[in-house]
Enzyme design. Structure first.
Site, PDB file in Angstrom:
ATOM      1  CB  THR A 171      -0.829  -0.054   1.300  1.00  0.00           C
ATOM      2  OG1 THR A 171      -1.473  -1.316   1.358  1.00  0.00           O
ATOM      3  CG2 THR A 171      -1.849   1.033   1.377  1.00  0.00           C
ATOM      4  CG  ASP A 202      -5.110  -2.765   5.507  1.00  0.00           C
ATOM      5  OD1 ASP A 202      -4.651  -1.649   5.790  1.00  0.00           O
ATOM      6  OD2 ASP A 202      -4.520  -3.559   4.752  1.00  0.00           O
ATOM      7  N   GLY A 223       0.686  -3.119   5.354  1.00  0.00           N
ATOM      8  CA  GLY A 223       1.126  -4.396   5.893  1.00  0.00           C
ATOM      9  C   GLY A 223       0.149  -5.519   5.602  1.00  0.00           C
ATOM     10  CG  HIS A 224      -1.168 -10.011   7.127  1.00  0.00           C
ATOM     11  ND1 HIS A 224      -1.245 -10.975   8.098  1.00  0.00           N
ATOM     12  CD2 HIS A 224      -1.945 -10.457   6.102  1.00  0.00           C
ATOM     13  CE1 HIS A 224      -2.038 -11.957   7.700  1.00  0.00           C
ATOM     14  NE2 HIS A 224      -2.467 -11.663   6.493  1.00  0.00           N
TER      15      HIS A 224
END
Length: 312
Positions: A171, A202, A223-224
């Site tokens: 991202t 997310d 991130g994840h």
């Protein structure tokens, strides 16, 4: 009110390879400088974060817009969100195709509809109605993205293995406060290689990929995605700040909580209502840059902080 303008940007928290290190640093520096120029010339924080993220979306070193990765069917699906801390107005898109600058489209949704998020084919139909230009898939996808996707197809690698190796592209985002004290955030992504068709991470989810409130501050995360959603990471940082923590402590504690609670890694940028900021991450690297007081700070590795004057 006469606040000190500040903008912070990130280009994703992951194991950025050496061959992308320099282009990632240059990319976030350019984005922060552009956003800061808007702020010092009287522009709003919303304009600044949108412009900064558009620059990152146009840069193939990052995974948002141009440079996006391919899903399991070899297609591009893009997500983005933008939020105005003055009135909590939000616009978000998910699983959209063939739009080079999803962040611009997210702002259109915020300003031209009564909704917060549009997704998939419905979002693309609305984009056509608003005369937002479509681009060919080939224009958004790099040769590296195609090679990476082919490798996953060849060896049947799973998304799980991708997370474990921290190899995912990721991202981009920006947070800013303008001279009027208004705060905004923006986040945009092309997702992760070989993700399931229709998977939403997310990035476009309010409170997870981003959040902004003039009362506290603004956050953009990376991130994840599944881990970030489980702990609503962006809002978690602001909860910590509302309890009196500094942006740096709030960021570190939120990332530590995510790591301990759901074993997720990532990074984030944050700016407070007083103009304090932080860039923190638990991955190997995260490209970030901040512009304030005509000083540009930027880094890629843990503890790294280069500085230079901004000429404008």
């Amino acid at each position: 009110m006469d606040m000190k303008p500040v903008i912070v940007v990130h280009g994703g928290a992951w194991a950025i390879p050496d061959n992308l290190a320099e282009s990632s640093k240059l990319g976030v520096r350019d984005a922060a400088t552009c956003g800061f120029s808007i702020l010092v010339n009287g522009g709003s924080s919303l304009q600044a974060v949108e412009a900064a993220v558009q620059i990152l979306e146009d840069n193939i070193a990052f995974d948002a817009g141009h440079g996006a990765v391919l899903n399991a069917d070899g297609e591009v699906e893009l997500d983005a969100i933008i939020m105005d801390g003055k009135n909590l107005a939000v616009g978000a898109v998910s699983c959209i195709k063939n739009i080079a600058n999803p962040i611009m489209f997210a702002r259109t949704i915020m300003e031209q509809t009564p909704h917060v998020m549009l997704t998939g084919s419905g979002a693309n139909k609305f984009a056509e109605k608003m005369n937002i230009e479509k681009v060919p898939t080939e224009e958004l996808v790099t040769e590296n993205a195609i090679k990476e996707w082919e490798q996953y197809q060849r060896y049947k690698q799973s998304v799980t293995s991708l997370f474990n190796t921290e190899r995912m592209h990721d991202t981009v985002g920006a947070v800013a406060i303008d001279s009027m004290g208004n705060i905004s955030c923006a986040t945009s992504t092309g997702g992760i290689t070989n993700k399931m068709v229709g998977r939403v991470g997310d990035s476009p989810i309010i409170g997870s990929g981003a959040y902004a409130d003039n009362f506290t501050g603004a956050v953009s995360t990376t991130g994840h995605g599944e881990s970030i959603m489980k702990v609503t990471l962006a809002r978690q940082v602001l909860f910590n700040m509302e309890k009196g923590e500094s942006p740096q402590c709030a960021a570190e504690h939120a990332l530590e909580y995510m790591k301990n609670k759901v074993h997720g890694r990532g990074g984030l940028i944050v700016v407070s209502k007083s103009g304090e900021w932080a860039a923190s991450f638990t991955t190997k690297r995260m490209a970030w840059a901040c512009a304030e007081n005509k000083i540009l700070s930027y880094g890629l590795n843990p503890g790294e902080n280069f500085q230079e004057k901004i000429n404008m």
